[in-house]
Design a protein around this motif. Structure first.
Motif, PDB file in Angstrom:
ATOM      1  N   ASP A  80       4.263 -19.178 -10.578  1.00 45.46           N
ATOM      2  CA  ASP A  80       4.833 -18.054  -9.813  1.00 45.46           C
ATOM      3  C   ASP A  80       3.994 -17.792  -8.565  1.00 45.46           C
ATOM      4  OD1 ASP A  80       6.624 -17.698 -11.924  1.00 45.46           O
ATOM      5  OD2 ASP A  80       5.369 -16.177 -12.886  1.00 45.46           O
ATOM      6  N   ALA A  81       2.677 -17.847  -8.729  1.00 44.21           N
ATOM      7  CA  ALA A  81       1.764 -17.570  -7.609  1.00 44.21           C
ATOM      8  C   ALA A  81       1.971 -18.595  -6.502  1.00 44.21           C
ATOM      9  CB  ALA A  81       0.315 -17.594  -8.084  1.00 44.21           C
ATOM     10  N   TYR A  82       2.191 -19.859  -6.872  1.00 43.50           N
ATOM     11  CA  TYR A  82       2.474 -20.897  -5.867  1.00 43.50           C
ATOM     12  C   TYR A  82       3.830 -20.630  -5.214  1.00 43.50           C
ATOM     13  CZ  TYR A  82      -1.525 -23.710  -7.363  1.00 43.50           C
ATOM     14  OH  TYR A  82      -2.794 -24.155  -7.634  1.00 43.50           O
ATOM     15  N   HIS A  83       4.816 -20.253  -6.031  1.00 44.89           N
ATOM     16  CA  HIS A  83       6.142 -19.957  -5.489  1.00 44.89           C
ATOM     17  C   HIS A  83       6.062 -18.817  -4.465  1.00 44.89           C
ATOM     18  CE1 HIS A  83      10.466 -19.149  -5.301  1.00 44.89           C
ATOM     19  NE2 HIS A  83      10.136 -17.882  -5.395  1.00 44.89           N
ATOM     20  N   LEU A  84       5.248 -17.809  -4.777  1.00 45.52           N
ATOM     21  CA  LEU A  84       5.106 -16.653  -3.885  1.00 45.52           C
ATOM     22  C   LEU A  84       4.185 -16.944  -2.700  1.00 45.52           C
ATOM     23  CD1 LEU A  84       4.775 -13.868  -6.607  1.00 45.52           C
ATOM     24  CD2 LEU A  84       6.562 -13.932  -4.848  1.00 45.52           C
ATOM     25  N   ASN A  85       3.558 -18.118  -2.750  1.00 46.76           N
ATOM     26  CA  ASN A  85       2.659 -18.517  -1.680  1.00 46.76           C
ATOM     27  C   ASN A  85       1.490 -17.532  -1.521  1.00 46.76           C
ATOM     28  OD1 ASN A  85       1.939 -20.387   0.213  1.00 46.76           O
ATOM     29  ND2 ASN A  85       3.128 -19.458   1.888  1.00 46.76           N
ATOM     30  N   LEU A  86       0.991 -17.040  -2.642  1.00 45.87           N
ATOM     31  CA  LEU A  86      -0.090 -16.049  -2.608  1.00 45.87           C
ATOM     32  C   LEU A  86      -1.400 -16.703  -2.202  1.00 45.87           C
ATOM     33  CD1 LEU A  86       0.552 -13.950  -5.855  1.00 45.87           C
ATOM     34  CD2 LEU A  86       1.079 -13.308  -3.499  1.00 45.87           C
TER      35      LEU A  86
END
Ligand SMILES: [Zn+2]
Length: 191
Positions: A80-86
């Motif tokens: 999810d963190a990669y998807h959100l580009n955090l």
């Protein structure tokens, strides 16, 4: 080596909110109602959802788990963190340990606010009685083996003991998928 069976549960991305933050996001008169009791006796899933936003990236329908907590936090998987580009990526931490981690913007029907975001450290919930029976200590690190086509042993699992807990291993969706978990699953505690 002692081997005890434990329920294994996979937690999807979710948020915990303080009452104050919930009222900001949903309005003064909103209520956080339980739609599903979770395995831990005092914990429940609500029907209320927020959107996690980072720039042009977002994740919709992120469920709020109750009851209210002292501090708000978002728990997501590394995927999810990669998807959100955090950037920086959230830290892998025990729930409630919110120092020095990334914050994310959560949006409700009334407003939005920034709350700390973590990737939950895999952990075993355990009641005092169960801990005594199995011989576990709070904050001890254990391993749990999960059988199947993707048979795997998870190490570095934090034991969390409370009279309100019931024996259950909590993994996030990345870990659950890595182990091929689909449906009700049990693992074996290895100390
Ligand atoms: Zn948990």
């Amino acid at each position: 080596m002692i081997k005890t069976k434990t329920l294994v549960e996979v937690s999807a991305r979710h948020v915990h909110l303080s009452k104050k933050d919930f009222e900001k996001l949903f309005g003064k008169n909103a209520e956080l109602a339980s739609v599903k009791q979770l395995s831990q006796p005092k914990e429940f899933a609500s029907d209320e959802k927020v959107i996690i936003i980072n720039g042009s990236k977002k994740m919709e329908n992120v469920r709020i788990l109750g009851p209210f907590r002292k501090q708000s936090q978002a728990e997501i998987a590394l995927t999810d963190a990669y998807h959100l580009n955090l950037s920086p990526l959230p830290k892998i931490k025990v729930s409630g340990d919110l120092a020095n981690t990334t914050k994310v913007l959560v949006k409700g029907p009334k407003s939005s606010l920034k709350i700390p975001c973590i990737i939950a450290q895999r952990h075993l919930h355990c009641s005092d009685k169960e801990a005594k029976k199995i011989g576990l200590k709070n904050n001890q690190r254990i391993s749990v083996g999960i059988e199947g086509v993707r048979e795997v042993t998870f190490n570095n699992i934090v034991v969390r003991i409370s009279p309100d807990y019931r024996l259950s291993l909590h993994l996030d969706t990345d870990e659950g998928n890595a182990a091929g978990i689909m449906g009700k699953t049990f693992g074996r505690i290895i100390k």
